[in-house]
Design an enzyme around this catalytic site. Structure first.
Site, PDB file in Angstrom:
ATOM      1  CB  ALA A  94      -0.879  -0.018   1.244  1.00 35.23           C
ATOM      2  N   GLY A 116       0.779  -4.962   0.961  1.00 38.37           N
ATOM      3  CA  GLY A 116      -0.433  -5.019   0.132  1.00 38.37           C
ATOM      4  C   GLY A 116      -0.182  -5.676  -1.221  1.00 38.37           C
ATOM      5  CD  GLU A 145      -1.944  -7.530   3.083  1.00 38.89           C
ATOM      6  OE1 GLU A 145      -1.483  -6.420   2.755  1.00 38.89           O
ATOM      7  OE2 GLU A 145      -2.554  -7.722   4.140  1.00 38.89           O
ATOM      8  CD  GLU A 150       2.129  -5.438   5.632  1.00 38.05           C
ATOM      9  OE1 GLU A 150       2.936  -6.353   5.933  1.00 38.05           O
ATOM     10  OE2 GLU A 150       1.283  -5.546   4.735  1.00 38.05           O
TER      11      GLU A 150
HETATM   12  N1  CAA Z   1       4.645   3.189  -0.664  1.00 35.79           N
HETATM   13  C1  CAA Z   1       5.043   4.353  -1.222  1.00 35.79           C
HETATM   14  N2  CAA Z   1       6.191   4.471  -1.933  1.00 35.79           N
HETATM   15  C2  CAA Z   1       6.935   3.376  -2.097  1.00 35.79           C
HETATM   16  C3  CAA Z   1       6.579   2.126  -1.546  1.00 35.79           C
HETATM   17  C4  CAA Z   1       5.360   2.058  -0.816  1.00 35.79           C
HETATM   18  N3  CAA Z   1       4.907   0.918  -0.297  1.00 35.79           N
HETATM   19  N4  CAA Z   1       7.544   1.225  -1.853  1.00 35.79           N
HETATM   20  C5  CAA Z   1       8.458   1.891  -2.578  1.00 35.79           C
HETATM   21  N5  CAA Z   1       8.116   3.178  -2.733  1.00 35.79           N
HETATM   22  C6  CAA Z   1       8.831   4.240  -3.444  1.00 35.79           C
HETATM   23  C7  CAA Z   1      10.014   4.740  -2.665  1.00 35.79           C
HETATM   24  O1  CAA Z   1       9.631   5.705  -1.708  1.00 35.79           O
HETATM   25  C8  CAA Z   1      10.863   5.313  -3.775  1.00 35.79           C
HETATM   26  O2  CAA Z   1      10.328   6.560  -4.129  1.00 35.79           O
HETATM   27  P1  CAA Z   1      11.316   7.849  -4.300  1.00 35.79           P
HETATM   28  O3  CAA Z   1      12.141   7.485  -5.497  1.00 35.79           O
HETATM   29  O4  CAA Z   1      10.365   8.961  -4.530  1.00 35.79           O
HETATM   30  O5  CAA Z   1      12.101   7.926  -3.052  1.00 35.79           O
HETATM   31  C9  CAA Z   1      10.603   4.368  -4.949  1.00 35.79           C
HETATM   32  O6  CAA Z   1       9.390   3.690  -4.631  1.00 35.79           O
HETATM   33  C10 CAA Z   1      11.685   3.302  -5.117  1.00 35.79           C
HETATM   34  O7  CAA Z   1      11.847   2.636  -3.879  1.00 35.79           O
HETATM   35  P2  CAA Z   1      13.258   2.452  -3.127  1.00 35.79           P
HETATM   36  O8  CAA Z   1      14.174   3.564  -3.465  1.00 35.79           O
HETATM   37  O9  CAA Z   1      12.970   2.195  -1.694  1.00 35.79           O
HETATM   38  O10 CAA Z   1      13.752   1.117  -3.877  1.00 35.79           O
HETATM   39  P3  CAA Z   1      14.743   0.022  -3.309  1.00 35.79           P
HETATM   40  O11 CAA Z   1      15.044  -0.858  -4.471  1.00 35.79           O
HETATM   41  O12 CAA Z   1      15.880   0.650  -2.586  1.00 35.79           O
HETATM   42  O13 CAA Z   1      13.897  -0.807  -2.204  1.00 35.79           O
HETATM   43  C11 CAA Z   1      11.942  -1.953  -1.376  1.00 35.79           C
HETATM   44  C12 CAA Z   1      12.807  -1.584  -2.623  1.00 35.79           C
HETATM   45  C13 CAA Z   1      12.718  -2.913  -0.485  1.00 35.79           C
HETATM   46  C14 CAA Z   1      10.710  -2.665  -1.911  1.00 35.79           C
HETATM   47  C15 CAA Z   1      11.564  -0.665  -0.595  1.00 35.79           C
HETATM   48  O14 CAA Z   1      11.046   0.278  -1.505  1.00 35.79           O
HETATM   49  C16 CAA Z   1      10.539  -0.890   0.467  1.00 35.79           C
HETATM   50  O15 CAA Z   1      10.868  -1.400   1.523  1.00 35.79           O
HETATM   51  N6  CAA Z   1       9.265  -0.491   0.231  1.00 35.79           N
HETATM   52  C17 CAA Z   1       8.201  -0.534   1.207  1.00 35.79           C
HETATM   53  C18 CAA Z   1       7.708  -1.956   1.420  1.00 35.79           C
HETATM   54  C19 CAA Z   1       6.635  -1.951   2.488  1.00 35.79           C
HETATM   55  O16 CAA Z   1       6.873  -1.638   3.638  1.00 35.79           O
HETATM   56  N7  CAA Z   1       5.412  -2.344   2.098  1.00 35.79           N
HETATM   57  C20 CAA Z   1       4.281  -2.397   3.003  1.00 35.79           C
HETATM   58  C21 CAA Z   1       3.438  -1.162   2.898  1.00 35.79           C
HETATM   59  S1  CAA Z   1       2.157  -1.077   4.101  1.00 35.79           S
HETATM   60  C22 CAA Z   1       0.948  -2.089   3.517  1.00 35.79           C
HETATM   61  O17 CAA Z   1       1.030  -2.661   2.451  1.00 35.79           O
HETATM   62  C23 CAA Z   1      -0.269  -2.244   4.407  1.00 35.79           C
HETATM   63  C24 CAA Z   1      -1.265  -3.225   3.950  1.00 35.79           C
HETATM   64  O18 CAA Z   1      -1.317  -4.330   4.420  1.00 35.79           O
HETATM   65  C25 CAA Z   1      -2.297  -2.883   2.993  1.00 35.79           C
END
Ligand code: CAA
Length: 257
Positions: free
Chosen positions: A65, A108, A111, A131
């Site tokens: 998400a 998400g 999911e 998460e």
């Molecule tokens: N939400 C918003 N933006 C996101 C995102 C997310 N879930 N995942 C990645 N992005 C964005 C980053 O902020 C980044 O944007 P900018 O270039 O503007 O900074 C861009 O995507 C590229 O990401 P990274 O630079 O972080 O890429 P990376 O290769 O270094 O890392 C990753 C990849 C490990 C997937 C890392 O992006 C990450 O950890 N993302 C978040 C994963 C996460 O925590 N997901 C759970 C979300 S909460 C949820 O989903 C709740 C639910 O149950 C519904």
């Protein structure tokens, strides 16, 4: 319809939906979810679409998400947004949904893949429920569907540690049905979609419905449900055609009736 967060294409018998927010690894924001549900609503009505493939890109199926969209929200705001009612709509989609997962399927994203009916992964796929590392827990079914798919102990490890698993592990654990080289992911998913699309639509719908029933009922009422769906199919023209074609040693011609 015009979409800006997804790309929808129709092929012979099935449709392909590609999540299209590559700059943020296909993070699922409200706008994307709304478009996805609108597209599924449309595709559900179209008789020539019998199966749908959902995919992302090579780097990410979806990284979860959209964290930025909810970072400052209060509980009341989150309740008002009611973002998960759209996820419920996907769960109720009547046609088979195949997730073709390459790259990250996190939070998400994982999911969403699990809300689909079949997951095919490419070698680069990584599944996880991270998460916990941002102060929450899965909210779109992760604790329930992952647990049913991989069992209590592996689900606990993934949800409580936030650790990712590889495509091969996802397959060994029963989450993904197949792992294919990255360049063959879509081809593999499309081939499966074509095979499914060549089957009688009413039987597809009732078969899917009966399998999903297994997740929220006892074996006794699940068997009853299955039996009723089985009997119901004897009122379709496709059942008559399917069995007649078998006896006559020819290919059946489905009418979807
Ligand atoms: N939400 C918003 N933006 C996101 C995102 C997310 N879930 N995942 C990645 N992005 C964005 C980053 O902020 C980044 O944007 P900018 O270039 O503007 O900074 C861009 O995507 C590229 O990401 P990274 O630079 O972080 O890429 P990376 O290769 O270094 O890392 C990753 C990849 C490990 C997937 C890392 O992006 C990450 O950890 N993302 C978040 C994963 C996460 O925590 N997901 C759970 C979300 S909460 C949820 O989903 C709740 C639910 O149950 C519904």
């Amino acid at each position: 319809m015009n979409y800006s967060n997804i790309i929808v294409t129709k092929e012979n018998g099935y449709a392909l939906i590609q999540l299209n927010r590559p700059d943020v690894l296909n993070a699922i924001n409200i706008a994307l979810m709304k478009e996805l549900v609108d597209a599924l609503d449309e595709l559900e009505k179209e008789d020539d679409v019998r199966c749908v493939v959902l995919t992302g890109n090579e780097k990410a199926f979806a990284a979860g998400a959209d964290i930025k969209e909810m970072a400052d929200a209060s509980t009341v705001e989150m309740l008002r947004r009611d973002m998960f009612s759209r996820w419920d709509r996907i769960r109720k989609f009547k046609k088979p949904l195949i997730a073709a997962v390459g790259g990250y399927a996190l939070g998400g994203g994982c999911e969403l893949a699990m809300t689909c009916d079949i997951i095919i992964a490419s070698e680069s796929a990584k599944f996880g429920q991270p998460e916990i590392s941002i102060g929450v827990i899965p909210g779109a079914g992760g604790t329930q569907r992952l647990t049913r798919a991989v069992g209590k102990y592996k689900a606990m490890e993934m949800v409580l540690s936030g650790a990712m698993i590889t495509a091969e592990e996802a397959k060994q654990w029963g989450l993904a049905v197949k792992v294919v080289p990255n360049e063959y992911l879509l081809e593999e998913a499309k081939n499966l979609a074509k095979t499914i699309a060549s089957k009688p639509p009413v039987a597809l719908q009732l078969g899917k419905e009966a399998i999903l029933k297994a997740f929220d009922t006892t074996i006794e009422s699940g068997l009853e449900f299955e039996r009723k769906n089985f009997y119901m199919l004897f009122s379709t023209e496709d059942q008559k055609e399917g069995m007649k074609a078998f006896v006559e040693k020819r290919k059946p011609e489905w009418k979807g009736k």
